[in-house]
Enzyme design. Structure first.
Site, PDB file in Angstrom:
ATOM      1  N   TYR A  15     -10.418   9.955  -1.787  1.00 23.19           N
ATOM      2  CA  TYR A  15      -9.499   9.745  -2.689  1.00 23.19           C
ATOM      3  C   TYR A  15      -9.846   8.920  -4.185  1.00 23.19           C
ATOM      4  O   TYR A  15      -9.420   8.601  -5.263  1.00 23.19           O
ATOM      5  CB  TYR A  15      -8.437   8.660  -2.249  1.00 23.19           C
ATOM      6  CG  TYR A  15      -7.472   9.476  -1.141  1.00 23.19           C
ATOM      7  CD1 TYR A  15      -6.551  10.144  -1.437  1.00 23.19           C
ATOM      8  CD2 TYR A  15      -7.608   8.920   0.199  1.00 23.19           C
ATOM      9  CE1 TYR A  15      -5.724  10.903  -0.509  1.00 23.19           C
ATOM     10  CE2 TYR A  15      -6.817   9.518   1.205  1.00 23.19           C
ATOM     11  CZ  TYR A  15      -5.864  10.419   0.794  1.00 23.19           C
ATOM     12  OH  TYR A  15      -5.142  11.079   1.854  1.00 23.19           O
ATOM     13  N   TYR A  61       1.791  12.491  -0.597  1.00 27.03           N
ATOM     14  CA  TYR A  61       1.957  10.744  -0.531  1.00 27.03           C
ATOM     15  C   TYR A  61       0.846   9.943  -0.944  1.00 27.03           C
ATOM     16  O   TYR A  61       0.954   8.599  -1.312  1.00 27.03           O
ATOM     17  CB  TYR A  61       2.104  10.555   1.123  1.00 27.03           C
ATOM     18  CG  TYR A  61       0.939   9.982   1.921  1.00 27.03           C
ATOM     19  CD1 TYR A  61       0.043  11.060   2.370  1.00 27.03           C
ATOM     20  CD2 TYR A  61       0.633   8.724   2.199  1.00 27.03           C
ATOM     21  CE1 TYR A  61      -1.093  10.672   3.032  1.00 27.03           C
ATOM     22  CE2 TYR A  61      -0.744   8.425   2.881  1.00 27.03           C
ATOM     23  CZ  TYR A  61      -1.509   9.367   3.174  1.00 27.03           C
ATOM     24  OH  TYR A  61      -2.568   9.155   3.964  1.00 27.03           O
ATOM     25  N   ARG A  62      -0.174  10.470  -1.472  1.00 20.60           N
ATOM     26  CA  ARG A  62      -1.397   9.835  -1.984  1.00 20.60           C
ATOM     27  C   ARG A  62      -2.501  10.820  -2.556  1.00 20.60           C
ATOM     28  O   ARG A  62      -2.240  11.888  -2.299  1.00 20.60           O
ATOM     29  CB  ARG A  62      -2.191   9.347  -0.833  1.00 20.60           C
ATOM     30  CG  ARG A  62      -3.123   8.183  -0.731  1.00 20.60           C
ATOM     31  CD  ARG A  62      -3.424   8.017   0.543  1.00 20.60           C
ATOM     32  NE  ARG A  62      -4.565   6.587   0.639  1.00 20.60           N
ATOM     33  CZ  ARG A  62      -5.070   6.623   2.018  1.00 20.60           C
ATOM     34  NH1 ARG A  62      -4.768   7.440   3.262  1.00 20.60           N
ATOM     35  NH2 ARG A  62      -5.984   5.723   1.821  1.00 20.60           N
TER      36      ARG A  62
END
Lengths: 515, 110
Positions: free
Chosen positions: A94, A471-472
């Site tokens: 991420y 969601y992310r």
């Protein structure tokens, strides 16, 4: 223009930055402020499909206390220097420890690693951002406290605060980590220290046991956001059950995903399966211990026929469902019988216990994750393709078989267009699923990096068009995802940002929130 | 003004007797720059997670230059994450690099 810095914060002159750095050093000491390329390399290493230069920090500042965080925030406001706070900085697919845009100063909170308190009776913990799961796990072991952690796969080196603040998930019955958090301490952009929930009340001893406090519940606005710097966070820890029984259900066909979800959802909703079950695709299962190049010489997407052969050869399922039973032996026996009957009645799936599986390293690491034990075995996935490229694509799905099939087909089609493999799992919530795809690519190959970037962009575009939100997301695509949730949400996020952080100094651009 | 963490933890511990453990100053589970006991402690809690289970290559007994270890840890390499000076400071990383450089292969010398 040459500069003594490897990057500068946007809109800040070198002269102003000199002054800011001098003041950070006065507060933190020379040894805790880094501007040299050698040390900043460790803050710049990324796996996501974007060039490193877009995420190069100008400096790293490393406070060791709340007071030092406050002092740094005051300096940031004075010189309008943006800071990107990180906890353990292990959000590898991420964005890792690097900021979302070039030139931001990383505020590295790793030195703040106090386990403030653990209440063995109430099953709560209060920790600082730099505490790793390993540290907390070791603490519980050393003191023989019978509480379990829930952790994400890179557990040993990641930490509970950062993971929960980014709304990460784990694999025990406490797997929705933010849901099982209770109480925060936040340094606001103004330097004030806010304690959420019951923590604001002087002399309160209920901050880690009652989430809501009085008035608006604020904790949520400090997750996936840039409205403050979370410096402490409370968690509920699960009492170690008297017995734990992990098991796997293997299914032979990709389309079995429909029956898997329809069979297991009622058990999950009724809490007969209490944990965050994972439904793991064969390529994730195999990818965690095989190297792709040794089984397929091509450069494009691995053909389904080759995957089928590997499934047979290594005796794994096309889908592998990992669950656990947690309770007394008697309770587990009752639930085990229910599960056996349900799986048998469905006419599909091979149900296997730890004893039946034997010495299987993949089963072992899954069993470890389901009881909050430390390991990083899942990093084996990075050897599947090699080259250090990874981006998590994480759309949310209803826990409904037809929906999961539709998402799988979409993901496979788009990945296939760019030559990537469908390496996926579904993490089952109570009514939702986190559909997690690891877009693995060779980052040392510029063509693959560009293809991965384009592929990820298309995945986001096509999924959001179909109504599926993520969601992310990694730090290169935050604006794009913020747009998928529409202009009203984006504008309200911005209004809150302007109200709380008028100088825009905390993590500008996080989750697409700018001043 | 918020109370200091240390006094708060102490008060909590006294109030709750044995149930609540005030642990912030406990060194045994401290695992950050400046708190490691020795290079073996770093290896056991960080490196071994991947390098002793076949996820990363074996890094003991390779006769590699200490500086090579130092560089790889700070920069990362392909999928290996970079480790920051707050994870392990330069002095301890040099000691770790020296230790690994001189180490015997897993299972002893061959």
């Amino acid at each position: 223009m040459s500069s003594k810095y490897i990057a500068l914060p946007k809109g800040v002159s070198e002269k102003s930055f000199d002054a800011a750095i001098k003041e950070y050093r006065a507060v933190l000491g020379e040894a805790n402020v880094f501007t040299d390329s050698e040390h900043l390399a460790s803050y710049s290493k990324i796996m996501i499909p974007d060039i490193t230069e877009n995420h190069t920090p100008s400096a790293a500042i490393c406070p060791a206390s709340v007071e030092e965080v406050q002092a740094c925030v005051a300096i940031c406001n004075k010189y309008k220097v943006p800071v990107w706070p990180i906890s353990t900085g292990r959000n590898l697919g991420y964005g890792s420890a690097a900021p979302c845009s070039r030139g931001q100063v990383v505020m590295d909170l790793r030195r703040m690693n106090k386990i403030i308190e653990v209440d063995a009776e109430l099953g709560t913990a209060l920790v600082e951002p730099g505490v790793t799961f390993q540290q907390l796990y070791d603490y519980l072991q050393e003191h023989k406290i019978p509480l379990w952690l829930s952790c994400p796969a890179p557990s040993a080196i990641a930490g509970p605060l950062g993971n929960a603040v980014d709304r990460g998930v784990g694999y025990t019955p406490y797997g929705e980590h933010f849901m099982f958090s209770c109480g925060m301490e936040v340094v606001m952009p103004t330097g004030e220290v806010l304690k959420t929930g019951m923590g604001s009340l002087p002399n309160s001893n209920t901050a880690q046991v009652f989430k809501w406090g009085y008035g608006p519940y604020l904790d949520g606005i400090f997750t996936q956001s840039n409205y403050g710097i979370v410096t402490k966070m409370g968690f509920w820890l699960m009492p170690a059950p008297p017995a734990f029984k992990p098991y796997v259900i293997r299914y032979p066909e990709e389309t079995d995903i429909v029956d898997i979800v329809e069979t297991l959802r009622p058990l999950r909703m009724a809490m007969i399966i209490p944990n965050a079950v994972v439904i793991v695709h064969a390529l994730w299962e195999l990818g965690s211990f095989l190297k792709r190049s040794e089984h397929y010489p091509g450069t494009g997407t691995i053909p389904d026929s080759v995957v089928k052969d590997l499934v047979k050869k290594h005796k794994v399922g096309m889908w592998n469902v990992y669950c656990g039973l947690y309770g007394s032996p008697e309770q587990n026996e009752v639930n085990w019988n229910i599960i056996q009957n349900v799986v048998k009645a469905s006419g599909k799936g091979e149900l296997l216990t730890a004893e039946q599986v034997g010495d299987d390293p993949v089963f072992k690491y899954r069993a470890d994750l389901m009881q909050g034990k430390m390991n990083t075995a899942e990093f084996g996935l990075y050897n599947w393709r090699g080259g250090g490229g990874s981006a998590w694509f994480a759309p949310v799905s209803q826990a409904r078989g037809s929906e999961t099939l539709k998402q799988m087909d979409m993901a496979k089609r788009i990945l296939g267009k760019y030559g990537f493999d469908y390496v996926s799992e579904f993490i089952v919530g109570w009514r939702d699923m986190h559909h997690i795809v690891d877009l693995l690519y060779d980052r040392t190959d510029p063509a693959q990096l560009e293809a991965a970037r384009a592929c990820f962009d298309e995945l986001l575009t096509e999924f959001s068009k179909a109504g599926y939100g993520t969601y992310r997301v990694n730090t290169a695509f935050m604006d794009k995802v913020a747009d998928t949730y529409g202009p009203v949400k984006r504008e309200i996020n911005r209004k809150i940002k302007r109200a709380l952080d008028p100088n825009g100094i905390i993590a500008p651009g996080k989750s697409g929130i700018w001043n | 003004m918020k109370p200091k963490a240390s006094s708060r933890a102490t008060i909590t511990m006294m109030a709750a007797a044995v149930a609540v453990l005030s642990v912030w100053s406990h060194p045994a589970s401290a695992q950050v720059a400046g708190q490691w006991k020795d290079p073996n402690h770093v290896y056991a809690k960080i490196c071994s997670n991947c390098h002793d289970i076949g996820v990363g290559p074996v890094i003991k007994g390779r006769n590699l230059d200490p500086d090579y270890y130092f560089q790889v840890v700070r920069h990362g390499m392909r999928a290996m994450p970079a480790f920051r000076p707050t994870d392990v400071d330069d002095a301890m990383l040099h000691r770790l690099a020296e230790t690994l450089s001189k180490s015997a292969p897993p299972g002893g010398p061959k």
